[in-house]
Design an enzyme around this catalytic site. Structure first.
Site, PDB file in Angstrom:
ATOM      1  N   LYS A 163       0.758  -1.331   0.057  1.00 54.16           N
ATOM      2  CA  LYS A 163       0.101  -0.040   0.025  1.00 54.16           C
ATOM      3  C   LYS A 163       0.926   1.187  -0.024  1.00 54.16           C
ATOM      4  O   LYS A 163       0.111   2.409   0.149  1.00 54.16           O
ATOM      5  CB  LYS A 163      -0.919   0.247   1.099  1.00 54.16           C
ATOM      6  N   TYR A 193       0.570  -2.863  11.075  1.00 49.48           N
ATOM      7  CA  TYR A 193       0.885  -3.116  12.421  1.00 49.48           C
ATOM      8  C   TYR A 193       0.150  -4.114  13.505  1.00 49.48           C
ATOM      9  O   TYR A 193      -0.742  -3.911  13.500  1.00 49.48           O
ATOM     10  CB  TYR A 193       0.803  -1.774  12.993  1.00 49.48           C
ATOM     11  N   ARG A 262      -2.973 -12.130  23.291  1.00 51.76           N
ATOM     12  CA  ARG A 262      -2.328 -12.086  22.063  1.00 51.76           C
ATOM     13  C   ARG A 262      -2.615 -13.512  21.036  1.00 51.76           C
ATOM     14  O   ARG A 262      -2.816 -13.409  19.884  1.00 51.76           O
ATOM     15  CB  ARG A 262      -1.241 -11.522  21.810  1.00 51.76           C
ATOM     16  N   GLU A 329       6.464 -11.242  17.363  1.00 47.17           N
ATOM     17  CA  GLU A 329       6.843 -11.189  18.456  1.00 47.17           C
ATOM     18  C   GLU A 329       6.903 -12.475  19.505  1.00 47.17           C
ATOM     19  O   GLU A 329       7.225 -12.459  20.595  1.00 47.17           O
ATOM     20  CB  GLU A 329       6.270 -10.058  19.360  1.00 47.17           C
ATOM     21  N   LYS A 399      14.054   4.501  17.292  1.00 46.14           N
ATOM     22  CA  LYS A 399      13.550   4.858  16.235  1.00 46.14           C
ATOM     23  C   LYS A 399      14.003   6.459  15.553  1.00 46.14           C
ATOM     24  O   LYS A 399      14.200   7.044  16.404  1.00 46.14           O
ATOM     25  CB  LYS A 399      11.842   4.801  15.981  1.00 46.14           C
TER      26      LYS A 399
END
Length: 447
Positions: A163, A193, A262, A329, A399
């Site tokens: 995208k 994400y 999760r 993760e 970052k």
């Protein structure tokens, strides 16, 4: 009579001497004329060849980008040491992303953008690395990251989010086409994400990397907001230390209770924008695997990557992870605790200094605050964060963003390149420098 004959003989001798002398001078003059004619012709030939050479050099030799686009080097960047109080650092790098809009001559681009195009040591040449870089924005940030980690013996798989804007994709593809060891993933994902698509992007690149003729030793994954702290040589030496030689680096622990939702609940990616819970409980993990939780970033052996792509256990876990939240993760660190997996680290925990990250909840313990700003509880670095990053000496820092971290990135980038060139054992080419130390008077003149 005798006297007369002597006088005639002497006269004849003198005439003969004069004739011979004249003849010699004539010959010598002619020879000298030929010599000077030859020298004149030689000089003209050299002059013409020089003009041709200079025109060819002007037309085709690598040249630096216009210094008029350079930002001034920061005075508050203390990372680069001055050899005296009479010198300061002058930027040689003037990156302008509009460079990719026009005709692209690859060898000129490599020089203009300061890529290092030969191995800097035999040690590095003999230990090629593979890199997976997932990106979706900020072309300038990607160019800076790639040139910082680039070495001709390594190999780089670039995954561009499906995208991402078409102009961004085109620019990245054009850049990659200028390097035989840089390529775009053959299969792209619409990355979300926290979604399975992020994990799948790495898997796609791994499949491509194993097809490469470059026999890389370990693979490292990066995102577009990372930047190296260690040099390529330091990365190799770190991963070959006794603790990590032939061992995978996937920092993490058994899945804590507070995060088990999760993998216990089914999740779905919504329009490539976010991940939502479906409110349905999942089946237990396959093969009675103990699920671990850790970082999404790793250093993996080639044998482990082959295991991931071919083992039924790894494939079953991958399929089971499809509707979990942020599976990258738990996937790598879980498999790295499987005894049969090559290079597994079944007793491993958070060891492995892969990322220097300032988490908001670690303020006051691991670090003393973010000098930039927090996004999703992660610090987007400012210039004052650079000393902490350098002292941390992790493999990479995260970052950075061009919009918020430009001055911080300038500082770290020039410090990193300076270190890389200091460690090199080959002659340094002028185009490899991002900054040079100059006299203050010279710097003022150049500015």
């Amino acid at each position: 009579m005798i006297g007369l004959e002597s006088a005639v003989a002497e006269r004849n001798f003198r005439l003969l001497y004069i004739v011979r002398s004249s003849l010699c001078w004539t010959i010598m003059f002619q020879l000298e004329s030929v010599k000077w004619s030859f020298l004149v012709l030689l000089g003209i030939s050299i002059f013409i060849c020089s003009i041709i050479y200079l025109k060819a050099r002007t037309s085709y030799a690598p040249t630096a980008l216009s210094p008029l686009t350079c930002r001034p080097f920061l005075d508050n960047c203390q990372a680069l040491p001055n050899t005296s109080s009479y010198t300061r650092w002058q930027r040689m790098e003037c990156l302008d992303i509009t460079y990719f809009d026009g005709p692209l001559i690859c060898y000129r681009m490599q020089a203009d953008l300061h890529f290092i195009m030969e191995p800097l040591s035999t040690e590095e040449a003999n230990y090629p690395l593979a890199f997976i870089i997932t990106i979706h924005k900020e072309l300038e940030m990607f160019v800076r990251l790639l040139r910082a980690i680039y070495a001709p013996q390594n190999i780089y798989c670039i995954h561009v989010d499906v995208k991402a804007p078409e102009k961004f994709k085109t620019s990245v593809r054009r850049l990659a086409d200028c390097f035989p060891n840089v390529f775009l993933a053959s299969v792209g994902e619409r990355v979300t994400y926290g979604g399975f698509s992020r994990l799948k992007a790495d898997i796609n690149c791994m499949e491509d990397l194993l097809k490469s003729p470059i026999k890389w030793k370990k693979v490292i994954n990066l995102c577009g907001q990372d930047f190296p702290i260690k040099s390529n040589l330091e990365l190799i030496r770190y991963m070959q230390e006794a603790e990590w030689r032939d061992i995978n680096m996937t920092p993490g622990i058994k899945q804590p209770e507070y995060i088990q939702y999760r993998t216990q609940m089914q999740h779905i990616e919504v329009n490539g924008d976010y991940v939502a819970s479906k409110g349905i409980r999942k089946d237990p993990p396959p093969h009675n695997l103990q699920i671990y939780f850790g970082t999404a970033y790793y250093s993996l052996t080639r044998a482990f990557v082959e295991y991931v792509l071919n083992s039924s256990m790894a494939q079953d876990l991958l399929e089971w992870s499809r509707d979990t939240y942020s599976p990258d993760e738990h996937y790598w660190v879980t498999l790295n605790h499987v005894k049969e997996a090559p290079g597994s680290n079944i007793n491993g925990g958070w060891e492995g200094d892969i990322r220097a990250i300032k988490w908001k909840d670690q303020e006051g313990t691991v670090h003393h605050g973010c000098n930039g700003r927090y996004v999703r509880d992660i610090c987007i670095y400012g210039t004052e964060d650079i000393p902490w990053i350098i002292e941390k000496n992790s493999m990479f820092a995260n970052k950075f963003e061009i919009t918020d971290s430009l001055e911080a990135l300038d500082c770290l980038e020039n410090w990193h390149r300076h270190k890389v060139l200091q460690q090199a054992v080959v002659p340094i080419q002028s185009s490899w420098h991002l900054a040079i130390e100059v006299n203050v008077s010279s710097a003022i003149t150049m500015g």
